[in-house]
Design a protein around this motif. Structure first.
Motif, PDB file in Angstrom:
ATOM      1  N   ASP A 144      32.141  73.022  10.033  1.00  0.00           N
ATOM      2  CA  ASP A 144      31.103  73.991   9.662  1.00  0.00           C
ATOM      3  C   ASP A 144      30.453  73.685   8.323  1.00  0.00           C
ATOM      4  O   ASP A 144      29.506  74.374   7.931  1.00  0.00           O
ATOM      5  N   ALA A 145      30.955  72.672   7.623  1.00  0.00           N
ATOM      6  CA  ALA A 145      30.389  72.345   6.316  1.00  0.00           C
ATOM      7  C   ALA A 145      29.037  71.651   6.480  1.00  0.00           C
ATOM      8  O   ALA A 145      28.819  70.929   7.464  1.00  0.00           O
ATOM      9  N   PRO A 146      28.110  71.853   5.556  1.00  0.00           N
ATOM     10  CA  PRO A 146      26.813  71.169   5.650  1.00  0.00           C
ATOM     11  C   PRO A 146      26.982  69.661   5.508  1.00  0.00           C
ATOM     12  O   PRO A 146      27.850  69.181   4.779  1.00  0.00           O
ATOM     13  N   VAL A 147      26.152  68.918   6.238  1.00  0.00           N
ATOM     14  CA  VAL A 147      26.223  67.462   6.191  1.00  0.00           C
ATOM     15  C   VAL A 147      25.560  66.970   4.904  1.00  0.00           C
ATOM     16  O   VAL A 147      24.416  67.350   4.616  1.00  0.00           O
ATOM     17  N   PRO A 148      26.257  66.168   4.108  1.00  0.00           N
ATOM     18  CA  PRO A 148      25.646  65.674   2.871  1.00  0.00           C
ATOM     19  C   PRO A 148      24.388  64.854   3.167  1.00  0.00           C
ATOM     20  O   PRO A 148      24.327  64.106   4.145  1.00  0.00           O
ATOM     21  N   VAL A 149      23.393  65.003   2.319  1.00  0.00           N
ATOM     22  CA  VAL A 149      22.142  64.248   2.472  1.00  0.00           C
ATOM     23  C   VAL A 149      22.220  63.015   1.567  1.00  0.00           C
ATOM     24  O   VAL A 149      22.316  63.148   0.353  1.00  0.00           O
ATOM     25  N   PRO A 150      22.207  61.813   2.145  1.00  0.00           N
ATOM     26  CA  PRO A 150      22.315  60.607   1.317  1.00  0.00           C
ATOM     27  C   PRO A 150      21.022  60.358   0.553  1.00  0.00           C
ATOM     28  O   PRO A 150      19.944  60.795   0.961  1.00  0.00           O
ATOM     29  N   PRO A 151      21.096  59.639  -0.572  1.00  0.00           N
ATOM     30  CA  PRO A 151      19.874  59.329  -1.319  1.00  0.00           C
ATOM     31  C   PRO A 151      19.005  58.328  -0.573  1.00  0.00           C
ATOM     32  O   PRO A 151      19.492  57.528   0.225  1.00  0.00           O
ATOM     33  N   GLU A 152      17.713  58.396  -0.838  1.00  0.00           N
ATOM     34  CA  GLU A 152      16.781  57.422  -0.290  1.00  0.00           C
ATOM     35  C   GLU A 152      16.870  56.130  -1.097  1.00  0.00           C
ATOM     36  O   GLU A 152      16.949  56.154  -2.327  1.00  0.00           O
ATOM     37  N   ALA A 153      16.858  55.004  -0.399  1.00  0.00           N
ATOM     38  CA  ALA A 153      16.928  53.711  -1.076  1.00  0.00           C
ATOM     39  C   ALA A 153      15.550  53.282  -1.574  1.00  0.00           C
ATOM     40  O   ALA A 153      14.521  53.620  -0.978  1.00  0.00           O
ATOM     41  N   ARG A 154      15.559  52.553  -2.658  1.00  0.00           N
ATOM     42  CA  ARG A 154      14.317  51.977  -3.179  1.00  0.00           C
ATOM     43  C   ARG A 154      13.715  50.994  -2.168  1.00  0.00           C
ATOM     44  O   ARG A 154      14.419  50.432  -1.344  1.00  0.00           O
ATOM     45  N   ARG A 155      12.410  50.761  -2.325  1.00  0.00           N
ATOM     46  CA  ARG A 155      11.712  49.799  -1.473  1.00  0.00           C
ATOM     47  C   ARG A 155      10.876  48.832  -2.303  1.00  0.00           C
ATOM     48  O   ARG A 155       9.887  48.275  -1.813  1.00  0.00           O
ATOM     49  N   ASP A 156      11.273  48.627  -3.560  1.00  0.00           N
ATOM     50  CA  ASP A 156      10.512  47.755  -4.452  1.00  0.00           C
ATOM     51  C   ASP A 156      11.248  46.449  -4.743  1.00  0.00           C
ATOM     52  O   ASP A 156      11.034  45.826  -5.770  1.00  0.00           O
ATOM     53  N   GLU A 157      12.100  46.010  -3.816  1.00  0.00           N
ATOM     54  CA  GLU A 157      12.882  44.801  -4.053  1.00  0.00           C
ATOM     55  C   GLU A 157      11.997  43.567  -4.125  1.00  0.00           C
ATOM     56  O   GLU A 157      10.911  43.519  -3.520  1.00  0.00           O
ATOM     57  N   VAL A 158      12.484  42.569  -4.856  1.00  0.00           N
ATOM     58  CA  VAL A 158      11.804  41.269  -4.927  1.00  0.00           C
ATOM     59  C   VAL A 158      12.560  40.212  -4.126  1.00  0.00           C
ATOM     60  O   VAL A 158      12.065  39.104  -3.922  1.00  0.00           O
ATOM     61  N   ALA A 159      13.770  40.531  -3.688  1.00  0.00           N
ATOM     62  CA  ALA A 159      14.554  39.664  -2.810  1.00  0.00           C
ATOM     63  C   ALA A 159      15.328  40.553  -1.857  1.00  0.00           C
ATOM     64  O   ALA A 159      15.786  41.637  -2.239  1.00  0.00           O
ATOM     65  N   ARG A 160      15.466  40.096  -0.619  1.00  0.00           N
ATOM     66  CA  ARG A 160      16.203  40.895   0.366  1.00  0.00           C
ATOM     67  C   ARG A 160      16.861  39.979   1.381  1.00  0.00           C
ATOM     68  O   ARG A 160      16.432  38.836   1.575  1.00  0.00           O
ATOM     69  N   GLU A 161      17.874  40.524   2.029  1.00  0.00           N
ATOM     70  CA  GLU A 161      18.561  39.811   3.100  1.00  0.00           C
ATOM     71  C   GLU A 161      19.056  40.833   4.102  1.00  0.00           C
ATOM     72  O   GLU A 161      19.697  41.816   3.727  1.00  0.00           O
ATOM     73  N   SER A 162      18.757  40.631   5.367  1.00  0.00           N
ATOM     74  CA  SER A 162      19.212  41.541   6.412  1.00  0.00           C
ATOM     75  C   SER A 162      20.486  41.012   7.049  1.00  0.00           C
ATOM     76  O   SER A 162      20.594  39.810   7.321  1.00  0.00           O
ATOM     77  N   VAL A 163      21.440  41.906   7.269  1.00  0.00           N
ATOM     78  CA  VAL A 163      22.734  41.529   7.840  1.00  0.00           C
ATOM     79  C   VAL A 163      23.091  42.527   8.929  1.00  0.00           C
ATOM     80  O   VAL A 163      22.941  43.740   8.752  1.00  0.00           O
ATOM     81  N   THR A 164      23.527  42.011  10.072  1.00  0.00           N
ATOM     82  CA  THR A 164      24.022  42.876  11.138  1.00  0.00           C
ATOM     83  C   THR A 164      25.538  42.803  11.185  1.00  0.00           C
ATOM     84  O   THR A 164      26.150  41.781  10.843  1.00  0.00           O
ATOM     85  N   PHE A 165      26.150  43.877  11.599  1.00  0.00           N
ATOM     86  CA  PHE A 165      27.601  43.975  11.681  1.00  0.00           C
ATOM     87  C   PHE A 165      28.001  44.313  13.111  1.00  0.00           C
ATOM     88  O   PHE A 165      27.190  44.797  13.899  1.00  0.00           O
ATOM     89  N   ASN A 166      29.251  44.076  13.448  1.00  0.00           N
ATOM     90  CA  ASN A 166      29.791  44.501  14.738  1.00  0.00           C
ATOM     91  C   ASN A 166      31.285  44.710  14.585  1.00  0.00           C
ATOM     92  O   ASN A 166      31.872  44.417  13.527  1.00  0.00           O
ATOM     93  N   SER A 167      31.912  45.221  15.628  1.00  0.00           N
ATOM     94  CA  SER A 167      33.332  45.573  15.529  1.00  0.00           C
ATOM     95  C   SER A 167      34.211  44.339  15.327  1.00  0.00           C
ATOM     96  O   SER A 167      35.250  44.414  14.660  1.00  0.00           O
ATOM     97  N   THR A 168      33.811  43.190  15.884  1.00  0.00           N
ATOM     98  CA  THR A 168      34.600  41.973  15.697  1.00  0.00           C
ATOM     99  C   THR A 168      34.593  41.537  14.243  1.00  0.00           C
ATOM    100  O   THR A 168      35.637  41.184  13.669  1.00  0.00           O
ATOM    101  N   LEU A 169      33.424  41.569  13.616  1.00  0.00           N
ATOM    102  CA  LEU A 169      33.333  41.188  12.203  1.00  0.00           C
ATOM    103  C   LEU A 169      34.180  42.115  11.338  1.00  0.00           C
ATOM    104  O   LEU A 169      34.890  41.661  10.428  1.00  0.00           O
ATOM    105  N   LEU A 170      34.119  43.421  11.596  1.00  0.00           N
ATOM    106  CA  LEU A 170      34.916  44.364  10.812  1.00  0.00           C
ATOM    107  C   LEU A 170      36.402  44.103  10.994  1.00  0.00           C
ATOM    108  O   LEU A 170      37.185  44.152  10.029  1.00  0.00           O
ATOM    109  N   PHE A 171      36.809  43.808  12.235  1.00  0.00           N
ATOM    110  CA  PHE A 171      38.219  43.518  12.496  1.00  0.00           C
ATOM    111  C   PHE A 171      38.664  42.270  11.723  1.00  0.00           C
ATOM    112  O   PHE A 171      39.737  42.241  11.119  1.00  0.00           O
ATOM    113  N   ARG A 172      37.837  41.240  11.730  1.00  0.00           N
ATOM    114  CA  ARG A 172      38.205  39.996  11.045  1.00  0.00           C
ATOM    115  C   ARG A 172      38.293  40.217   9.528  1.00  0.00           C
ATOM    116  O   ARG A 172      39.188  39.675   8.866  1.00  0.00           O
TER     117      ARG A 172
END
Length: 264
Positions: A144-172
């Motif tokens: 019944d507790a309210p769900v915490p609202v996470p902060p919004e991330a910045r969008r002014d980066e000068v470098a970025r890298e996208s990474v995908t995860f899966n259950s196998t990677l987490l297990f390893r």
């Protein structure tokens, strides 16, 4: 081990470091005497405990160096590193862990326990890494507790890298770091007991990607501090971002999952 100090030893096996490079999508090159990338010390200094000394979450039961504050849910909330010398693969090392803080407080979501551990890692008698680890212990979730609202991330980066995860990677990653926390591999437990919507990506794995991004930008990292601000689930793609000494993790919906500061 005294009540508030623990000492562990390891040989910094290069094979484990190569396995970590493979997990991160890098070429497995580390050999004996090579320096380790920053934050790879998380792979070492295992402290295996028999099943009878594990808690319901798969972590060792509290009551040793971490006092029992009666709060069942553990979260690695952040940390800080000071790197004075790179660790070398294949060289014996010692980690001395000191309990710096353990206190209970009342938060908006109920009782909280805050723990800070200081890990001092030495090779050949020389202090190489000081690693402060901030843990938070919480009550079981209130539906019944309210769900915490996470902060919004910045969008002014000068470098970025996208990474995908899966259950196998987490297990390893759990296996490489000997992390038994069930939120990373037991979906039913993560959902029904700890209240997540799926498997949770390890905080230190997110921090590992951020510090590698910082190393790419700075050449080397001597100081690094990070703070988790929202969970990232194993099915989500994350964007790791950098600008002016600040690194952060942006979830697919724009929320900030982690923020860090790095300097050389």
């Amino acid at each position: 081990m005294t009540e508030n100090v623990q000492t562990l030893n390891d040989v910094i096996d290069p094979a484990r470091a190569r396995a970590m490079q493979t997990l991160l999508g890098q070429e497995a090159t580390i050999a004996t005497e090579d320096t380790l990338p920053a934050f790879f010390h998380q792979l070492y200094f295992w402290d295996p405990q028999p099943p009878s000394r594990l808690g319901r979450d798969g972590h060792p039961k509290v009551g040793g160096i971490i006092p029992n504050m009666g709060l069942p849910r553990r979260m690695w909330a952040g940390g800080r590193l000071e790197i004075t010398a790179a660790l070398r693969a294949g060289v014996p090392a010692e980690r001395r862990t000191i309990l710096e803080k353990a206190e209970r407080k009342e938060g908006r979501t109920g009782k909280l326990g805050f723990v800070t551990l200081r890990h001092e890692i030495r090779q050949e008698g020389k202090l190489c890494v000081t690693d402060w680890q901030d843990l938070v212990y919480r009550q079981d979730p209130d539906p019944d507790a309210p769900v915490p609202v996470p902060p919004e991330a910045r969008r002014d980066e000068v470098a970025r890298e996208s990474v995908t995860f899966n259950s196998t990677l987490l297990f390893r990653y759990s296996a490489l770091t000997f992390n038994g926390h069930r939120i990373h591999y037991d979906s039913d437990y993560a959902k029904t007991v700890e209240g997540y919507n799926g498997l949770v990506v390890h905080g230190p794995l997110l921090a590992q990607h951020l510090i590698l991004l910082a190393e790419n930008q700075l050449g080397s990292v001597r100081n690094f501090a990070f703070r988790a601000t929202a969970p990232l689930l194993h099915s989500e793609e994350a964007t790791f971002c950098w600008r002016d000494g600040i690194a952060w993790v942006r979830g697919p919906d724009g929320r900030q999952c982690m923020i860090a500061a790095a300097s050389s």
